[in-house]
Design an enzyme around this catalytic site. Structure first.
Site, PDB file in Angstrom:
ATOM      1  N   CYS A  54       0.488  -1.723   0.184  1.00  0.00           N
ATOM      2  CA  CYS A  54      -0.060  -0.410  -0.018  1.00  0.00           C
ATOM      3  C   CYS A  54       0.569   1.637   0.215  1.00  0.00           C
ATOM      4  O   CYS A  54       2.086   1.135   1.090  1.00  0.00           O
ATOM      5  CB  CYS A  54      -1.332   0.272   1.683  1.00  0.00           C
ATOM      6  SG  CYS A  54      -1.958   1.278   1.366  1.00  0.00           S
ATOM      7  N   CYS A  57       0.186   2.864   4.069  1.00  0.00           N
ATOM      8  CA  CYS A  57       0.848   2.786   5.245  1.00  0.00           C
ATOM      9  C   CYS A  57       2.020   1.853   5.315  1.00  0.00           C
ATOM     10  O   CYS A  57       2.192   1.158   5.785  1.00  0.00           O
ATOM     11  CB  CYS A  57      -0.752   2.294   5.235  1.00  0.00           C
ATOM     12  SG  CYS A  57      -1.269   0.353   4.689  1.00  0.00           S
ATOM     13  N   CYS A 102      -7.520  -1.296   0.982  1.00  0.00           N
ATOM     14  CA  CYS A 102      -5.984  -2.044   1.865  1.00  0.00           C
ATOM     15  C   CYS A 102      -6.841  -2.453   2.777  1.00  0.00           C
ATOM     16  O   CYS A 102      -7.878  -1.473   4.171  1.00  0.00           O
ATOM     17  CB  CYS A 102      -5.522  -1.362   1.254  1.00  0.00           C
ATOM     18  SG  CYS A 102      -4.046  -1.738   3.438  1.00  0.00           S
ATOM     19  N   CYS A 105      -4.786  -0.002   6.321  1.00  0.00           N
ATOM     20  CA  CYS A 105      -5.736   1.754   6.535  1.00  0.00           C
ATOM     21  C   CYS A 105      -7.019   2.186   6.158  1.00  0.00           C
ATOM     22  O   CYS A 105      -7.543   3.100   5.663  1.00  0.00           O
ATOM     23  CB  CYS A 105      -4.548   2.675   5.280  1.00  0.00           C
ATOM     24  SG  CYS A 105      -4.209   2.693   3.805  1.00  0.00           S
ATOM     25  N   CYS A 127      -7.902  -4.540 -10.726  1.00  0.00           N
ATOM     26  CA  CYS A 127      -7.872  -3.261 -11.575  1.00  0.00           C
ATOM     27  C   CYS A 127      -7.456  -2.101 -10.129  1.00  0.00           C
ATOM     28  O   CYS A 127      -8.139  -1.373  -9.743  1.00  0.00           O
ATOM     29  CB  CYS A 127      -8.990  -2.779 -11.959  1.00  0.00           C
ATOM     30  SG  CYS A 127      -8.278  -1.660 -13.575  1.00  0.00           S
TER      31      CYS A 127
END
Length: 139
Positions: A54, A57, A102, A105, A127
Site C-alpha cells: 500500500c 501505509c 487496503c 488503512c 484493477c
C-alpha cells in the site's frame, strides 16, 4: 499496522495526517477514491519479482506472481495476499461494482471484476491504481 517513524498508520489515522503524508495525487486516489488515467501508471506494464505494498501505509497487498497483463490500462492482479484487501459494494458510477481497499488503512486501491474470461486460476481482475501501490523488489 504500518509505522512511519513514530506514527502508526491504519484506519484510525486522521484525514489531516494523510494530507501531510501523501502527495496530492496519492491523496485524491487513495483517500478520496479517485482514479488515475488509464495507461498513465508506472506499474501498468511493470514486470519484476517482488511485493506490491500500500502506498499509504506500506502494508503488503499483492505478490508479483499474481500480476498479469489485462490490457485494461491499470495494473491487474488475479489475487491479493491473504487477509490484506477488503471488498465493498460501490454504486457511485450508477452501476454495481466491487471496490477494493487496503485492509490496514482503508485506502482505495481500485475495483475487482469477475468472470471476464482471463486465463488465471480464479478468473478475477483486481484493477489497481499504480498511485495506490509501491513495489518492493524481491531480495
Amino acid at each position: 499496522m504500518a509505522v512511519t517513524g513514530d506514527k502508526k498508520l491504519d484506519k484510525s489515522t486522521p484525514d489531516a495526517e494523510w494530507k501531510k503524508l501523501l502527495s496530492s495525487e496519492e491523496y485524491h486516489v487513495i483517500r478520496q477514491k479517485g482514479t488515475e488515467p488509464p495507461g498513465s501508471g508506472k506499474y501498468n506494464k511493470f514486470d519484476s519479482e517482488g511485493t506490491f505494498v500500500c502506498a499509504a501505509c506500506q502494508a503488503p497487498l499483492y505478490g508479483s506472481n499474481t500480476k498479469f497483463n489485462s490490457g485494461c490500462g491499470w495494473p491487474a492482479f488475479y489475487d491479493n495476499l491473504p487477509d490484506t484487501v477488503d471488498r465493498h459494494t460501490d454504486v457511485s458510477m450508477g452501476m454495481k461494482r466491487v471496490e477494493i481497499t487496503c485492509k490496514n488503512c482503508g485506502g482505495h486501491l481500485g475495483h475487482v471484476f469477475e468472470g471476464e474470461g482471463f486465463k488465471n486460476p480464479i478468473d478475477e481482475r483486481h484493477c489497481v491504481n499504480s498511485v495506490s501501490i509501491k513495489f518492493k523488489p524481491k531480495s
